[in-house]
Design an enzyme around this catalytic site. Structure first.
Site, PDB file in Angstrom:
ATOM      1  N   GLU A 425      81.813  98.559 -45.445  1.00 53.91           N
ATOM      2  CA  GLU A 425      80.834  99.317 -44.667  1.00 53.91           C
ATOM      3  C   GLU A 425      80.447  98.566 -43.390  1.00 53.91           C
ATOM      4  OE1 GLU A 425      77.688 100.315 -47.388  1.00 53.91           O
ATOM      5  OE2 GLU A 425      78.982 101.596 -48.599  1.00 53.91           O
ATOM      6  N   ASN A 426      81.455  98.078 -42.691  1.00 54.23           N
ATOM      7  CA  ASN A 426      81.204  97.340 -41.450  1.00 54.23           C
ATOM      8  C   ASN A 426      80.825  98.251 -40.291  1.00 54.23           C
ATOM      9  OD1 ASN A 426      83.780  95.865 -42.940  1.00 54.23           O
ATOM     10  ND2 ASN A 426      82.112  94.488 -42.387  1.00 54.23           N
TER      11      ASN A 426
END
Length: 821
Positions: A425-426
């Site tokens: 979930e960058n």
């Protein structure tokens, strides 16, 4: 396969892949812990030295592993503790080797750690999930020369350790992550003695040709040789899974620094490693110098794997559907400080559910986990904790580089590992005033290149960062059909759409929350208000229980009844997706999180198929019915004591089984036989419409295995036809007692004493007297504040052999009380 050498030197820190069992001792007992900080290390030493009763009085006796947040991570009334904490003990150091080295081997400590011998700092480390080793030899020898060694400490060595999990934006993982960033010595700490020259690391690259006819083994190593010994003798033996020596090599060589290629060997027709037959070979390396020998062992496996372009996953040349789940390092009553026995039980439960793949989220995990994945036959995606928040500066990036290097070096030899994860979930901003996609892409590419340099044999992957999906080898998008967006019948279509966007697709994270013990007569009701055709991904705010578009995560009932339907549909579909590499359910076990205070069990992510204390939810058996070969049968509803409806109304009874045929009996009467068909949703066709009697009902199923044997399962359920009105009173009663533990149940009734079976009020338990509530466990029956499940909630009390008065209260309803003697 050539391995590029990259070594990070951190003063006295020596990252260690494996410490020989020779002269290794787990430091479990005789520790003291202090929550909070000290003015300096001398305050940790002084009370021991002087026995001063006016010194800091807050030390408590603990055993390792130990976590700051064992209970407060799920305290419903306050945020979990983030800050420093101190540990101290005294070591009895007796190194048997002349000029040997004395090491402290940390299997993991959170999150920033300083190590002291007496009042001298000997090391520090940043990163809560690495293994790391401290050479304390010189500090120990220096302290032995002081008067304090004999006089105050009676020949023992004072050891003090400061751990700190304070919030720090320039450290990974982000505090925006959906899990606790725990503090403490929450993995094992070992005292290790090695000779003057010993093995630091062995890298054993095992490969096999496409036909499995020829195995190749490339072995390189790294020494611990601080005294600069010139010449060493090296002996390597390879043993097959039965313990027979199948290859040997021996040589005298100049001592070396950094990594050195030692030996290449070929093995004809090696026994391949797979989930069905996890064959493991042993590589034993002996280093002899100046008359002392250090023996070091590694377990390896020969296997080949391939993510076919636009196609499925192959293991040893054959398609394998990856049937996966996820693991957080978290457990009731101990948080991250899980013992080896706990870890073994958890991993065995996964294997018995049929798991052949696991993503370790969202950080590198204990060597015990990886060893069990090797021996049980569970393929692994392991990742570093670059999770949410964005991208920090040089300190932040250096930690990510260092942790990636440590993860690969420490777990390089594990046959189970097939993927190194670079992030999660960058695309989720928040920690910094800048969120630059191009800078994130640049750093992601750097990590991807570093991973391939350190280990060209394995793939890289990330989850949910679309603007980086072209960088890594394998990509997992966000697909939460039937929970955060869309409905579960959109799952296959959504997956195929994402599959077509990348070369190598693997779906990790799907599922939904369920409040253990809550069941529903109309579980899919919320699907009727959810908009379809707008995507199935999770978006900003979707995890909130308030606001936004209709979604099951907000508007559903959080029942086990709904989640078994969602899982059942996904597993049914996966059987008919020939292009699918695999999928991993999120997660295996409920875990604590600081970002979900309003959940039915506060501060718990409740998506697990088991609770935080290993209690199985109904969903566990749905997976078993699709994924396992050992015959099983399970009637849905073991934790559903009371069903409801009209008199004479037909109710569905579902059975989950991997047998071909099952017969249902209601109150002793056969309801007929059904054939199992995985595509006949729900319950693969093993469902019956029956009419319950008012009051108690006996439900029994008899299933036939392929060889004609019968297996059975049965439950008792009440059937209530009386209709309830507005909740009016709480009743607290004792339902069990054993070994000074009383189990209490609160139930919510209307003014006519009819049980409110759909009640979901929050209730809070209290206790006054000599006993103690068994709470802060993060489970549906171990939380003093909890939502009701079908009008009831359970909690236990340790009576301490005394008298107490228990209470239960809910907003707007008179409290209930119970005297306990």
């Amino acid at each position: 396969m050539k391995r590029v050498k990259l070594v990070f030197f951190l003063g006295l820190l020596i990252c260690s892949q494996y410490i020989s069992a020779q002269n290794k001792q787990r430091l479990i007992n005789n520790w003291e812990y202090l929550k909070g900080d000290l003015g300096g290390v001398w305050e940790a030493v002084r009370p021991v030295k002087e026995g001063n009763p006016e010194s800091v009085p807050l030390w408590q006796s603990v055993n390792l592993p130990h976590c700051f947040n064992a209970l407060n991570s799920v305290d419903p009334d306050e945020n979990y503790y983030q800050g420093p904490g101190w540990y101290r003990t005294q070591l009895d150091v007796k190194n048997p080797y002349s000029e040997g080295r004395t090491l402290l081997h940390f299997e993991g400590a959170g999150q920033k750690t300083r190590v002291y011998i007496y009042d001298k700092k000997v090391a520090e480390h940043v990163g809560g999930y690495d293994e790391w080793t401290v050479d304390i030899t010189d500090a120990v020898n220096a302290f032995k020369k002081t008067a304090a060694f004999d006089k105050e400490f009676k020949g023992k060595i004072p050891l003090e350790i400061r751990c700190d999990n304070s919030r720090d934006l320039e450290m990974i993982p982000s505090d925006l992550s959906d899990f606790n960033v725990y503090g403490g010595l929450y993995r094992y700490l070992n005292l290790v003695y090695v000779p003057k020259v010993s093995v630091d690391k062995i890298f054993a690259a095992a490969s096999v040709d496409a036909k499995g006819a020829l195995g190749k083994l490339n072995i390189s190593g790294r020494l611990l040789n601080p005294n600069g010994v010139d010449t060493v003798s090296v002996k390597i033996e390879v043993r097959d899974p039965e313990g027979k020596i199948v290859a040997t090599w021996e040589n005298q060589i100049k001592a070396f620094y950094g990594d050195k290629a030692l030996w290449e060997a070929n093995l004809k027709a090696p026994k391949l490693w797979s989930p069905e037959k996890p064959n493991l070979y042993t590589v034993q390396t002996s280093i002899t110098a100046k008359g002392d020998t250090h023996v070091h062992q590694e377990k390896i496996g020969f296997r080949s794997f391939e993510f076919q372009k636009k196609g499925p996953f192959l293991l040893n040349g054959k398609r394998l559907l990856l049937r996966g789940t996820h693991r957080h390092e978290d457990h009731a009553g101990v948080a991250a400080a899980m013992t080896e026995e706990m870890i073994r039980q958890e991993m065995t439960m996964m294997k018995e559910m049929g798991v052949n793949f696991i993503r370790l989220g969202h950080y590198q995990q204990s060597r015990i986990v990886l060893d069990l994945c090797d021996s049980l036959g569970i393929l692994v995606w392991e990742e570093i904790p670059w999770c949410r928040g964005g991208l920090g500066g040089d300190v932040y990036k250096n930690q990510a580089r260092r942790m990636l290097t440590n993860m690969i070096e420490q777990h390089y030899n594990h046959a189970s590992v097939i993927i190194w994860g670079l992030g999660n979930e960058n695309d989720w901003p928040g920690d910094f005033n800048e969120f630059d996609e191009q800078k994130i892409r640049t750093f992601m590419k750097e990590l991807n290149d570093l991973s391939h340099k350190l280990d060209p044999t394995r793939k890289t992957a990330i989850r949910r960062c679309d603007f980086c999906k072209d960088i890594v080898d394998v990509y997992s998008p966000s697909i939460w059909a039937g929970w955060y967006r869309g409905i579960y019948t959109e799952y296959k279509e959504a997956s195929k759409k994402e599959f077509d966007r990348v070369d190598h697709f693997l779906h990790v994270e799907w599922g939904g929350d369920s409040h253990a013990g809550r069941h529903s007569e109309s579980p899919d009701k919320a699907l009727s208000i959810v908009e379809t055709g707008v995507g199935t991904d999770e978006r900003a705010g979707d995890a909130s229980l308030h606001g936004g578009a209709a979604r099951v995560s907000k508007d559903g009932d959080w029942s086990e009844s709904y989640i078994v339907n969602l899982i059942d549909w996904h597993l049914k579909e996966q059987e008919n997706m020939p292009w699918l590499t695999g999928a991993a359910y999120w997660p295996f076990k409920d875990f604590s999180t600081p970002v979900r205070p309003d959940n039915p069990v506060p501060y718990m992510n409740q998506k697990g198929v088991i609770e935080r204390d290993f209690t199985k939810k109904e969903a566990y058996y749905v997976f078993q019915s699709y994924w396992t070969a050992a015959p099983m049968v399970h009637v849905y509803g073991h934790s559903w004591p009371v069903r409801w409806g009209d008199a004479g109304e037909q109710k569905m009874v579902k059975v989950y089984s991997n047998c071909n045929e099952a017969e249902l009996f209601l109150n002793g009467k056969s309801m007929g036989k059904k054939k199992r068909n995985s595509q006949n949703f729900p319950a693969a066709g093993l469902r019956w419409m029956v009419k319950y009697n008012e009051g108690p009902n006996q439900i029994k199923v008899v299933a036939k295995t392929k060889d004609g044997k019968e297996i059975t399962d049965e439950i008792t359920q009440e059937y209530q036809t009386a209709k309830w009105g507005k909740p009016a009173k709480l009743v607290l009663e004792k339902i069990a007692e054993k070994d000074n533990i009383v189990v209490m149940q609160a139930r919510l009734f209307d003014a006519n004493n009819i049980l409110c079976l759909d009640a979901r009020n929050y209730v809070t338990f209290g206790l006054t007297g000599e006993g103690a509530l068994i709470d802060d466990q993060g489970t549906s029956d171990g939380s003093r504040k909890v939502q009701l499940y079908n009008g009831r909630a359970v909690i236990s009390v340790n009576t301490n052999k005394g008298k107490s008065v228990a209470s239960v209260k809910a907003d707007g309803i008179p409290a209930g009380f119970l005297s306990i003697n």
